[in-house]
Design a protein around this motif. Structure first.
Motif: not given
Length: 470
Positions: A72-75, A91-98, A119-128
């Motif tokens: 979150q601080p990076i984004i 909005r570019p970050y909305f789209l990539i994360g979604a 591991g999937m939880l890690w990826i899911l939470d980072a993307s959200m």
């Protein structure tokens, strides 16, 4: 741009937006909340189905707050320094994360082993998190100061709708005739379908906001580009942490105890309530020899009782989303006409939420959990809106994204503490009775209400000195 480049960046000069304009810019949160509600309500169920012991479940959740702390601080920093003539700043970050979140939601309930699910939880939470942080900053970007409480409350209303609907998806899919049982160590089809629906909703709702909302360009693009060129990411982040506004630090303590409580609920509600209230703990499939008919039948019976109870825990948990939606409606109606006393509203809400958690230990029957989670929802509605409204007034707009991202530290750190210590506390201090994690949640919210007394209802803007770029 629909609003033109001549609109100044100061919040006082932003035009007042209609309800539907605020609704459109916040609608993507409905999809985000589909993802978070499925994660918070059913990931522990997935872990238990794959053989996780109760005391290791909080540790398996460690990925979620760690990714939030980093992402979150990076984004926030990057989105502050982004401008695209078509897609804007956030909005570019909305789209990539979604897109990434939807892919992770599709795969999560098909995880064949516990370590893959973690591991999937890690990826899911980072993307959200890539999607979520810019949504917070967007409200501060587009709304004048007098509408910010209203804007965050509308976001909370949408979050409440998403929480209630997504929390009931596995139960609803089961009612349609899809089985909530499966072979030992396999996620039931009802959960798999619910996550697929969540993936579609996540992407569709975010796309709606991307295509219906426009952002204000920087007032001086040349100056904006020059400032961006001077930035040094790590040095700037450290500088902003060191010069964090006093109001932000004080709200951060309140956030610490608030989010400790909710992390304990998300990670331990399923094991705690299925065992304590429903008397249907998760069976360990490794303890059964399913090649022996009697043991296979015993496992099937125990597993059905657990899966049915887990469906209801998820459905009852959805009531905190429904309750938060009702509270958000009331707050939105009030805030559209009068000035809210944000500190008083938040304090009362935290106390009610704390009582809701404590009541889970003594409910006489499972259906009473609806009332318990409804009280928790009052706190949730406030946690998702009032701290941000109290914070926004003390932050310079040009740093809104990075400080909203840094504010997430006070959400992630308590969850990391809980992930590292809650399992051991439950195992050694409470004889592995997971219900006591929810009792700790209640006590934590009451402490948060006490620390709120140090927060100012009318914060002043606290300018942060510019970092030195040698």
């Amino acid at each position: 741009m629909a609003h033109g480049a001549n609109i100044a960046s100061g919040s006082a000069r932003r035009p007042v937006l209609s309800f539907w304009q605020i609704w459109n810019m916040s609608f993507g949160f409905l999809g985000i909340q589909f993802g978070f509600a499925l994660q918070s309500g059913f990931v522990s169920r997935i872990f238990q189905t794959l053989g996780a012991d109760k005391d290791v479940i909080p540790g398996l959740w460690l990925a979620a707050p760690l990714t939030g702390l980093l992402v979150q601080p990076i984004i926030g920093y990057l989105s502050d320094r982004t401008w695209h003539p078509i897609f804007g700043r956030r909005r570019p970050y909305f789209l990539i994360g979604a897109i990434l979140s939807s892919i992770a939601l599709l795969y999560m309930p098909h995880s064949p082993t516990l370590w893959i699910a973690a591991g999937m939880l890690w990826i899911l939470d980072a993307s959200m998190n890539v999607t979520m942080e810019p949504f917070r900053a967007l409200v501060a970007d587009k709304l004048p100061e007098q509408q910010r409480s209203y804007g965050f409350v509308v976001q909370t209303l949408i979050i409440g709708i998403g929480t209630w609907v997504a929390s009931n998806l596995p139960w609803f899919v089961t009612q349609l005739g899809v089985s909530n049982e499966a072979a030992p160590g396999v996620i039931p089809p009802s959960v798999q379908i619910a996550f697929a629906v969540g993936a579609f909703a996540f992407l569709a709702c975010v796309l709606f906001t991307v295509f219906t909302t426009r952002e204000y360009p920087p007032e001086d693009l040349q100056h904006f580009e020059a400032e961006k060129a001077k930035g040094r990411f790590f040095a700037d982040i450290v500088h902003n942490v060191r010069h964090m506004p006093r109001q932000m630090r004080r709200i951060g303590v309140v956030q610490f105890f608030s989010w400790f409580a909710f992390f304990a609920m998300w990670s331990m509600a399923t094991p705690g309530l299925t065992e304590h209230v429903f008397q249907a703990p998760a069976p360990d499939f490794r303890a059964y020899d399913v090649t022996v008919p009697d043991q296979a039948a015993a496992f099937a019976g125990a597993n059905k009782a657990f899966q049915d109870a887990a469906d209801l825990v998820g459905a009852y948990m959805g009531w905190y989303g429904l309750s938060s939606m009702a509270v958000a409606l009331l707050l939105a109606f009030y805030a559209s006409r009068r000035v809210l006393n944000r500190r008083a509203v938040h304090a009362a809400s935290l106390v009610l939420g704390g009582l809701g958690f404590l009541s889970m230990y003594v409910v006489p029957s499972p259906v009473w959990l609806i009332g318990s989670f409804a009280l928790v929802g009052v706190a949730w509605a406030s946690i998702l809106s009032m701290p941000y409204a109290l914070l926004a007034g003390c932050i310079e707009e040009k740093r809104m994204g990075v400080f909203m991202g840094l504010f997430n530290m006070f959400i992630c750190l308590p969850q990391i503490v809980a992930a590292l210590g809650l399992g051991a506390i439950v195992k050694h201090a409470f004889d592995n009775h997971a219900i006591y994690a929810l009792v700790l949640s209640g006590c934590s919210l009451l402490l948060a209400a006490v620390f709120l007394l140090r927060v100012s209802e009318h914060p002043t803007l606290e300018p942060v000195p510019e970092p030195a770029h040698g």
